[in-house]
Structure formats: C-alpha cells, structure tokens
Scaffold this active site. Sequence first.
Site, PDB file in Angstrom:
ATOM      1  N   GLU A 170      41.033  48.619  43.564  1.00 47.34           N
ATOM      2  CA  GLU A 170      39.803  48.358  44.327  1.00 47.34           C
ATOM      3  C   GLU A 170      40.078  47.550  45.588  1.00 47.34           C
ATOM      4  OE1 GLU A 170      40.811  47.267  41.479  1.00 47.34           O
ATOM      5  OE2 GLU A 170      39.958  45.325  40.869  1.00 47.34           O
ATOM      6  N   CYS A 275      57.187  45.736  43.255  1.00 50.79           N
ATOM      7  CA  CYS A 275      57.638  45.547  41.869  1.00 50.79           C
ATOM      8  C   CYS A 275      59.159  45.611  41.787  1.00 50.79           C
ATOM      9  CB  CYS A 275      57.026  46.590  40.961  1.00 50.79           C
ATOM     10  SG  CYS A 275      57.555  48.231  41.394  1.00 50.79           S
TER      11      CYS A 275
HETATM   12  P1  NAD Z   1      46.727  44.742  38.327  1.00 53.84           P
HETATM   13  O1  NAD Z   1      47.309  44.836  36.969  1.00 53.84           O
HETATM   14  O2  NAD Z   1      45.834  43.591  38.616  1.00 53.84           O
HETATM   15  O3  NAD Z   1      45.844  46.053  38.638  1.00 53.84           O
HETATM   16  C1  NAD Z   1      46.346  47.346  38.395  1.00 53.84           C
HETATM   17  C2  NAD Z   1      45.181  48.273  38.083  1.00 53.84           C
HETATM   18  O4  NAD Z   1      44.540  47.831  36.887  1.00 53.84           O
HETATM   19  C3  NAD Z   1      44.111  48.283  39.166  1.00 53.84           C
HETATM   20  O5  NAD Z   1      43.676  49.601  39.358  1.00 53.84           O
HETATM   21  C4  NAD Z   1      43.016  47.390  38.614  1.00 53.84           C
HETATM   22  O6  NAD Z   1      41.721  47.776  39.021  1.00 53.84           O
HETATM   23  C5  NAD Z   1      43.166  47.548  37.117  1.00 53.84           C
HETATM   24  N1  NAD Z   1      42.831  46.343  36.356  1.00 53.84           N
HETATM   25  C6  NAD Z   1      42.969  45.046  36.767  1.00 53.84           C
HETATM   26  N2  NAD Z   1      42.611  44.207  35.778  1.00 53.84           N
HETATM   27  C7  NAD Z   1      42.249  44.976  34.731  1.00 53.84           C
HETATM   28  C8  NAD Z   1      41.796  44.678  33.415  1.00 53.84           C
HETATM   29  N3  NAD Z   1      41.616  43.426  32.997  1.00 53.84           N
HETATM   30  N4  NAD Z   1      41.514  45.701  32.591  1.00 53.84           N
HETATM   31  C9  NAD Z   1      41.689  46.979  32.989  1.00 53.84           C
HETATM   32  N5  NAD Z   1      42.113  47.310  34.229  1.00 53.84           N
HETATM   33  C10 NAD Z   1      42.389  46.331  35.089  1.00 53.84           C
HETATM   34  O7  NAD Z   1      47.924  44.833  39.364  1.00 53.84           O
HETATM   35  P2  NAD Z   1      47.888  44.602  40.936  1.00 53.84           P
HETATM   36  O8  NAD Z   1      47.699  43.155  41.210  1.00 53.84           O
HETATM   37  O9  NAD Z   1      46.977  45.571  41.575  1.00 53.84           O
HETATM   38  O10 NAD Z   1      49.368  45.052  41.324  1.00 53.84           O
HETATM   39  C11 NAD Z   1      50.479  44.207  41.249  1.00 53.84           C
HETATM   40  C12 NAD Z   1      51.184  44.341  39.931  1.00 53.84           C
HETATM   41  O11 NAD Z   1      51.582  45.689  39.731  1.00 53.84           O
HETATM   42  C13 NAD Z   1      52.455  43.521  39.876  1.00 53.84           C
HETATM   43  O12 NAD Z   1      52.551  42.948  38.606  1.00 53.84           O
HETATM   44  C14 NAD Z   1      53.562  44.546  40.089  1.00 53.84           C
HETATM   45  O13 NAD Z   1      54.811  44.216  39.567  1.00 53.84           O
HETATM   46  C15 NAD Z   1      52.978  45.715  39.375  1.00 53.84           C
HETATM   47  N6  NAD Z   1      53.595  46.952  39.812  1.00 53.84           N
HETATM   48  C16 NAD Z   1      54.481  47.543  38.970  1.00 53.84           C
HETATM   49  C17 NAD Z   1      55.130  48.702  39.347  1.00 53.84           C
HETATM   50  C18 NAD Z   1      56.099  49.376  38.432  1.00 53.84           C
HETATM   51  O14 NAD Z   1      56.503  50.478  38.733  1.00 53.84           O
HETATM   52  N7  NAD Z   1      56.490  48.772  37.339  1.00 53.84           N
HETATM   53  C19 NAD Z   1      54.870  49.263  40.611  1.00 53.84           C
HETATM   54  C20 NAD Z   1      53.970  48.635  41.453  1.00 53.84           C
HETATM   55  C21 NAD Z   1      53.322  47.471  41.034  1.00 53.84           C
END
Ligand code: NAD
Length: 496
Positions: A170, A275
């Site tokens: 979002e 990441c």
């Molecule tokens: P996030 O976990 O906050 O959000 C990811 C997705 O989950 C979003 O679409 C969000 O709307 C949703 N979300 C958030 N909180 C939620 C909840 N409580 N319940 C259900 N859905 C929820 O992650 P972010 O801050 O957007 O991205 C950064 C994170 O993503 C970092 O930890 C990074 O390491 C990780 N990441 C990992 C990879 C990988 O390949 N392992 C790649 C890119 C990013």
Amino acid sequence: MRRIGSSGDAAARTTPVYDPATGAQTAEVVASTAPDVDRAVQDAARAFPAWRDTSLAARTRVLFAFRELCHRHRDDLARLVTAEHGKVLDDARGEVARGIEVVEFACGMPQLLKGEFSEDVSTGVDASAIRQPLGVVAGITPFNFPVMVPMWMYPVAIACGNTFVLKPSERVPSPSELVVELWRDAGLPENVFTLVHGDAEAVDALVDHPGVAAVSFVGSTPVARHVFDRAHAAGTRVQALGGAKNHAVVLPDADLASTADALVAAGYGSAGERCMAISAVVVVGDADPLLAAVAARARALVVGPGTDPAADMGPLVTRAHRARVAGYLDAAVEEGAELVVDGRTVEVVGSDDGFFLGPCLVDRVTPEMSVYRDEVFGPVLSVVRVGSLDEAIGLVNANPFGNGAAIFTRDGHAARHFRRDVAVGMVGINVAVPVPTAYYSFGGWKGSLFGDAHVHGMEGVRFNTRLKSITTRWPVPASAPAPRRSGLRLPSGDAT
Ligand code: NAD
C-alpha cells in the site's frame, strides 16, 4: 487527493502514499475489504478456464507483447518507483530491468512446460508426466521493489496458465496500476491479472479465500510466517519469503579497493532497503584498513532526491521507517559500538521534509546488539570483528535469517569451504549481492523463507503448476494382425 483502488465508498479506510523526497502526501490507497477481495478472486476464477484452454502459442504471444510494452515503458515504471519508494532513478531502472528478465524467462514457457514421456515402461504401457496450472494464484508483495518482486511471480504464474491476483504494498501502489494497463494493451484477457489494493485486511482475506489455489508472499519475516501459517492451515499451497540479515565475510587476502566498492554498493544502494543488502561486514583479522576504505567511500556518497541525477542514494520510504532506522544507531552507541560515519546529520538542500538518512557505518558491533540482531533495512553497515573463517561461518549460521551471504577472498579453498558450509539460500563469492538471474531461483533459508519453493526459474514453474503422471495402455484391437499384437514387425532383411 489522488485516490487509488477506490471502491466508490467515500468512508472507506485509506492509507497515505508519500513522496519520500519531499515528505508530501501524493495519494491515498483505499483499503480493500473482504467483499472486495472476494469479487477479485471470483473474477479471476471465472477467467481461469478460458486462459487455461488458451494454447501455449497464443499465451506466449501475449507474454512477448507484454515484454515489449514493459521495455517501452521502462522509464515510466522506474519514475513511478522513484516517486513512491524514493530510490534513485538508476536503481529504479535496474529493478525494472531485472523484473523484465523474469518476463523474458516466462516467454520460454512452451519449452519449460514440456512434459516427460517413456515408451514401453512395461509391455505395451507408456508413462508420461505433465504440469497443469493451479487456478487462481495470489501474490502479496513488499514496498521495496514495487516492480521487480511482483514480476518474480506473475509472469511465471500467468504463462503457466493460471490467473493472478496481486496485492502490492500500500506504500507503493502506482507502478502496479501501470502494469495493469500494459497487460491489457498486450492483449491479456480481462481478469487474468487483477489488482487489489489494501493492507493486512486484504491480505488475510486473500490467504483465507477458498478460491485461491496458491499464495506467493514476499515481505518481512513476521508477516511471512503469519501468511505461511494461515495458508498452510487452509491447505493452500504457499511460499512466503521473509526478511534478511546478510553478511559479507572479508578474509585478510581480499582485494581491498574492490571489496570496499562492493560493500558500499551493497550496503547503501537503494538506501539499504533491499532484502539482499549487506548489513553485517564480518572482518577476519585486522579490520582497520577496510573500515577506512569503506568510511571514505560512504562519506563521498551524494544523498538527494531520487530524481536528481547526481544523487547516489535517496530517502527512506517513510518518516516512521527513517526514525526506526536512526533509533538503531542510538542503541548501538549505548551498547558500546563505535559510530564511524553518522548519516543522521545529512542535509539535503531544498528537501527539508524528506525522509533522508545518510550512509552509516558502525564498528565493533557484537551479536548481542540490536543493530546486529534485527533486520535494520536502512543504510547502516555494521562491522563485526572475528578471528577466523570458521568463527565467521559460525556467526552467519547462528543467525535466524538465511537469505544471502558473501565472501571476499582470493583463496579458492576458503571460498569453497564457505560455499559448502554456510547456511543461507544465496551465496556470493566476491559478489556482494548474489541475486540469482531469472532462470535460476531466488530464495533464502531459515527465517527468510517459509515453504519449499523459491521464486522464478524452474522452482517458480513447479510452484505454479501441479504434476500429473499418466500411465497408458491401449488395448490391442481384435482385428490387428498378429505381429502388432506381440511386438514390433521387423522390416524384411533386418531379422539378422
Ligand atoms: P511487510 O511485511 O510490512 O509487508 C509486505 C506485505 O504484507 C505488504 O503487501 C503488506 O500490505 C502486507 N502486510 C503488512 N502487515 C501485514 C499483516 N500484519 N498481516 C498481513 N499482511 C500484512 O514488508 P515491507 O515493509 O513492505 O517490506 C520490507 C520487508 O520485505 C523486509 O523485511 C525485507 O527483507 C522483505 N523482503 C524480502 C524479500 C525476499 O525475497 N526475501 C524481498 C523483498 C523484501
């Protein structure tokens, strides 16, 4: 105020979207509710039979057209990434290029979906195996790669014959809006690719939906675990990629200048919001020369708006995230670490309200400190000093995350030992950010991935299809001449 994902309900819950370089709100995203998600999944489910029945040749033509449109609009996509994520345009262009590589991989789906066939596994019996699409696949993605991470998923899923519902972060909704248009212009039938905007409510509704056959998630570890457990409990196929703490181990024989260059690019590129960013530099032996080389390079980086061609590093994604990252520096100093480069003092002329934090370098970090324990996800490199390669490997392996790790050395034997014994999913040897290319697969171990399958490459094809093995015997027609009933009729003269 630009409203994205509007359901027409003026009272709907919304989340703000910011330009991180100015701090100004540029849009608001309407949070989809469970009924909104249900509509999207039902639409995707209705589109599935016809898409599944579309020939591989016709599907592939759409993929090729989509690839051309992505390529033509690559700068538009990159600009939207910079506007909402904040990364410098060059980084955004790089992300779009890596995403397009997965589309190109998916263009080869006819070759990848070729099944297996064995004739005469028993007398008159043939065996074969084919891969069939699953139905509706859902993708849930993080803020840090608004174009590339969704592209890890949907080109492969769609080329395999599935329909796809994407719930992007979002915080960065606009690039996905453009992707919807590109798919439409490429000739993809309606609802084969669908977007739902929103937050946790939309995610839970998608994961719980009985019409969703598989869930592909990328984000932080706590949410990845939540999504994995929820989907698993519902009996839905799931891959959930989580957070990371990537280590670079530097041996005494490493080339100082190129290692320092690589660490600066890997630690501060995209403001560390990757990441696969290097977060911990584990130096075996005397760390001082490397520390000095990295510090000099970090101080020379230009911090500024992503649209400024002179900028090496843009802002962080939100004010709250910037404050969180800066908080780790205060904690590190309190816990006894040395702040060698302090990015908190960075000034960006004309961008007083942007979410900027300059490069930070912290020395004498120990595994107990919060800056080491947690995923910081910002432009912070922590230096940990150790006495041996085995101690360094032990440190990496004791970490609960297991995404990537790199070693810098000229010693092939040491590199081989590291490659073999380090417990992570992606290893770099004199390469700081070992992101696999599109035809290999991306994924970590331990707390960085829940589920069995990595994304894209052949693992992606397997995740997005179901295997069917077929054993066939055709009864011999009663009218068949005797030789056909018992085996091959040999051409005359070949009997010897
Ligand atoms: P996030 O976990 O906050 O959000 C990811 C997705 O989950 C979003 O679409 C969000 O709307 C949703 N979300 C958030 N909180 C939620 C909840 N409580 N319940 C259900 N859905 C929820 O992650 P972010 O801050 O957007 O991205 C950064 C994170 O993503 C970092 O930890 C990074 O390491 C990780 N990441 C990992 C990879 C990988 O390949 N392992 C790649 C890119 C990013």
